[in-house]
Design a protein around this motif. Sequence first.
Motif, PDB file in Angstrom:
ATOM      1  N   GLU A   1      12.404  -2.311   5.450  1.00 58.18           N
ATOM      2  CA  GLU A   1      11.463  -2.486   6.331  1.00 58.18           C
ATOM      3  C   GLU A   1      11.867  -3.114   7.662  1.00 58.18           C
ATOM      4  OE1 GLU A   1       7.009  -4.939   6.958  1.00 58.18           O
ATOM      5  OE2 GLU A   1       8.201  -5.202   5.089  1.00 58.18           O
TER       6      GLU A   1
ATOM      7  N   ALA B   1       3.982   0.825   8.046  1.00 61.16           N
ATOM      8  CA  ALA B   1       3.142   1.284   6.782  1.00 61.16           C
ATOM      9  C   ALA B   1       4.015   1.714   5.744  1.00 61.16           C
ATOM     10  CB  ALA B   1       2.174   2.408   7.336  1.00 61.16           C
ATOM     11  N   SER B   2       3.839   1.204   4.541  1.00 63.20           N
ATOM     12  CA  SER B   2       4.629   1.700   3.420  1.00 63.20           C
ATOM     13  C   SER B   2       3.673   2.290   2.301  1.00 63.20           C
ATOM     14  CB  SER B   2       5.237   0.531   2.782  1.00 63.20           C
ATOM     15  OG  SER B   2       4.602  -0.647   2.167  1.00 63.20           O
ATOM     16  N   GLN B   3       4.492   3.241   1.734  1.00 62.58           N
ATOM     17  CA  GLN B   3       3.791   3.946   0.416  1.00 62.58           C
ATOM     18  C   GLN B   3       4.764   4.368  -0.522  1.00 62.58           C
ATOM     19  OE1 GLN B   3       2.987   7.934   2.345  1.00 62.58           O
ATOM     20  NE2 GLN B   3       2.308   8.534   0.613  1.00 62.58           N
TER      21      GLN B   3
ATOM     22  N   TRP C   1       8.839   3.711   4.524  1.00 58.68           N
ATOM     23  CA  TRP C   1       8.366   2.759   5.400  1.00 58.68           C
ATOM     24  C   TRP C   1       8.276   3.652   6.816  1.00 58.68           C
ATOM     25  CZ3 TRP C   1      11.568   1.789   1.704  1.00 58.68           C
ATOM     26  CH2 TRP C   1      11.461   0.755   0.744  1.00 58.68           C
ATOM     27  N   ASP C   2       7.081   3.716   7.359  1.00 60.39           N
ATOM     28  CA  ASP C   2       6.959   3.991   8.491  1.00 60.39           C
ATOM     29  C   ASP C   2       6.223   3.238   9.654  1.00 60.39           C
ATOM     30  OD1 ASP C   2       6.935   7.393   7.944  1.00 60.39           O
ATOM     31  OD2 ASP C   2       5.943   6.513   6.418  1.00 60.39           O
TER      32      ASP C   2
ATOM     33  N   ALA D   1       5.179   2.166  13.344  1.00 61.19           N
ATOM     34  CA  ALA D   1       4.208   2.943  14.372  1.00 61.19           C
ATOM     35  C   ALA D   1       4.644   3.830  15.588  1.00 61.19           C
ATOM     36  CB  ALA D   1       2.975   1.923  14.893  1.00 61.19           C
TER      37      ALA D   1
END
Length: 260
Positions: free
Chosen positions: A51, A5-7, A23-24, A26
Amino acid sequence: MSVIASQDVHVDTAKGRLYARRWDPAGAAGAPIVLFHDSLGCVALWRDFPEQLASETGRAVIAYDRLGFGLSDPNPATLVRGFIEEEADGDFARLRDALGIGPFVAFGHSVGGGMAVNVAARHASDCRALITESAQAFAEDRTVAGVADAKRGFAEPGQLDRLKKYHGEKAAWVLSAWVDNWLSPEFTEWTLDEALRQVRCPVLALHGEADEYGSPAHPERIAALTGGRHLLLENCGHVPHREQGRVVLDVVGQWLRARD
């Protein structure tokens, strides 16, 4: 590959707004990795490496544009000698406060490697590991010659447009901040020695053996003054994460896992 997941993140500072991206993966575990870009770099120029690094390590990865670079606001100041050391208590400190970053891993490319060293030294109680890639540890003749060649290249018609793609109207400032510092007489005596001696975490210094901006003396010095490890990558230039990305990911992933 892990689901990532990116933000986008924006951080307000007294001098302007910083842009960052995280970038996280799971189930992320371990201290997040903070990336420090090179003299002409920005978040976008890391491309897909952050990523991939998050997927490889299972850690969150955070990259940010220093003030004046990429999508961050223009920098009202002229960078002078000392800007590398000042990053530890400057943009990085603002980012760390805004994102609530506790323990972290510092990963810096080129001049960002020098900044990562200073961050590791100044935030020694929270820096769990330091990774430098193509970092300059001192003002070597090869480095100065490489910067001078690049300056001549960017003087050719249309070449500055390459930087404008990533930095917009800040491009000329970005280029000047790089070449004017490295080619100034005041920079000839600059070294990372003092900061390196203050680093207390494990250190991995990666370097391409064909790096046009620095000889193997740089990673050797980084390792010698920190008690860390250095690794020369064969047939590799100044940007290992782009030229030999899979190798860099494997080495960094294995090295960090051995320290978990």
